[in-house]
Write an enzyme that holds these catalytic residues in place. Structure first.
Site, PDB file in Angstrom:
ATOM      1  N   CYS A  26      15.635  63.699 -17.185  1.00 37.13           N
ATOM      2  CA  CYS A  26      15.449  63.827 -15.534  1.00 37.13           C
ATOM      3  C   CYS A  26      14.414  64.132 -14.963  1.00 37.13           C
ATOM      4  O   CYS A  26      14.183  63.403 -14.073  1.00 37.13           O
ATOM      5  CB  CYS A  26      16.742  65.591 -14.945  1.00 37.13           C
ATOM      6  SG  CYS A  26      18.383  65.898 -16.155  1.00 37.13           S
ATOM      7  N   ASP A  27      13.245  64.905 -15.356  1.00 36.44           N
ATOM      8  CA  ASP A  27      12.201  65.071 -14.286  1.00 36.44           C
ATOM      9  C   ASP A  27      10.765  64.629 -15.529  1.00 36.44           C
ATOM     10  O   ASP A  27      10.075  64.651 -14.576  1.00 36.44           O
ATOM     11  CB  ASP A  27      11.983  67.056 -14.660  1.00 36.44           C
ATOM     12  CG  ASP A  27      13.299  67.466 -13.929  1.00 36.44           C
ATOM     13  OD1 ASP A  27      14.006  66.743 -13.228  1.00 36.44           O
ATOM     14  OD2 ASP A  27      13.467  68.471 -13.710  1.00 36.44           O
TER      15      ASP A  27
ATOM     16  N   CYS B  30      14.623  69.201 -18.578  1.00 35.48           N
ATOM     17  CA  CYS B  30      15.433  68.253 -18.756  1.00 35.48           C
ATOM     18  C   CYS B  30      14.787  66.935 -18.865  1.00 35.48           C
ATOM     19  O   CYS B  30      14.440  66.780 -17.519  1.00 35.48           O
ATOM     20  CB  CYS B  30      17.021  68.271 -18.003  1.00 35.48           C
ATOM     21  SG  CYS B  30      17.175  66.222 -18.281  1.00 35.48           S
TER      22      CYS B  30
END
Ligand code: NAP
Length: 307
Positions: A136-137, A133
């Site tokens: 997200c990261d 993701c």
């Protein structure tokens, strides 16, 4: 109390089903999940192809609007995780970690989850350089050299987004032609930070505590070489989330819930499936929303016939 409709899942399919069911006075309950509420669009950046938003909008904003619209008509949204579904019989039972719900109809809109490469050290290095993701990261990979595996729209979108942080992004694809739409490919090709490795698969991951590189195999010549990278984002598609129903409902060979097209009826009376969990082909926010609408209308029709 026996509810008319319980909807499992809260992506575009689940919320659209809720909007239609609520407007039909069916007082739907949406079991939205605790961590995964809002579905895959919560991990997306800009959504540019949802009609009605010519400037585009962020995935989480779109989902917040859908939730608000569903609640405006009386949907009861609960952030509970479903742990068991008993779908046989006239009254279905839906068990969450907090409650047991009984319902005459159940709409399954549980979506899909990230497909993994299946490499030996993939799980060990997940969260230590390996991610699924970008939104997200991505932030953790500032000024680093990273790779994105895949050749679809997700890979193009993730790679483009990751250039905000990374020093370089190399897209590794197993063929020499992309599956992604030409528009998304062009956007990636025009980005000076993005490079491409065609006809290449990741064969091995390197790194003790965190990723340091990958071994690439040329799918034409069989040659292997190491590509240094401290991040690897896997964007190779999705698998349907059927773990709660796979032993009691008919699935396609591909693992998706089988429905009686063009309806959303499954093989169990009173159980309907919509969105990515039942879509082997399109998997767009708008097609998920449309199938959610059909599921609500199918459930309404079923309830009317049962009266
Ligand atoms: P996808 O379209 O199924 O593409 C998956 C890609 O990963 C393919 O290029 C495939 O290679 C490759 N792949 C699959 N298994 C692999 C493996 N084991 N090893 C190496 N490569 C592998 O999946 P997606 O990109 O996640 O897209 C899913 C759907 O969402 C699509 O309908 C897409 O249009 C949509 N989507 C839309 C947007 C947007 O419009 N903004 C953004 C993201 C996704 P092959 O091509 O060789 O099969």
């Amino acid at each position: 109390m026996v509810h008319d409709v319980v909807i499992v899942g809260s992506g575009p399919a689940g919320y659209t089903a809720a909007i239609y069911a609520a407007r039909a006075q069916l007082k739907p309950i949406v079991l939205a999940g605790s961590v995964t509420a809002g579905g895959a669009l919560m991990n997306t950046t800009e959504v540019e192809n949802f009609p009605g938003f010519p400037e585009g909008l962020m995935g989480p904003d779109l989902m917040a609007r859908m939730q608000e619209q569903a609640e405006r008509f009386g949907t009861d949204v609960r952030f509970e995780d479903v742990i068991k579904l008993e779908l046989d019989g006239d009254i279905k039972r839906v068990t969450t970690d907090d409650n047991v719900y009984e319902a005459k109809t159940v709409i399954l809109s549980t979506g899909s989850e990230y497909r993994k490469l299946g490499l030996k050290d993939e799980d060990r290095l997940s969260g230590h350089g390996v991610s699924y993701c970008a939104t997200c990261d991505g932030f953790f990979f500032r000024d680093q050299d990273i790779i994105v595996v895949g050749g679809g729209d997700s890979a193009m979108e993730e790679a483009t987004f990751l250039t905000t942080f990374a020093r370089s992004v190399t897209i590794v694809h197993r063929r020499d032609e992309f599956r992604a739409s030409p528009f998304m490919v062009k956007k990636a090709e025009n980005n000076p930070k993005i490079r491409f490795e065609f006809n290449a698969v990741v064969k091995e991951l390197r790194g003790e505590d965190s990723l340091t590189g990958v071994v690439l195999e040329d799918t034409v010549t069989g040659e292997e070489r190491v590509l240094d990278a401290t991040g690897m984002f896997v964007a190779i598609g999705q698998i349907p989330r059927t773990e709660l129903v796979k032993d009691q409902i008919a699935l396609e060979d591909s693992g998706y819930v089988a429905v009686d097209h063009p309806s959303t009826r499954t093989n169990i009376p009173g159980v309907f499936a919509c969105g990515d969990v039942a879509d082997t082909t399109y998997q767009q926010a708008i097609t998920a929303a449309a199938s959610g609408c059909r599921a609500a209308l199918d459930a309404q029709h079923f309830l009317e016939q049962a009266e």
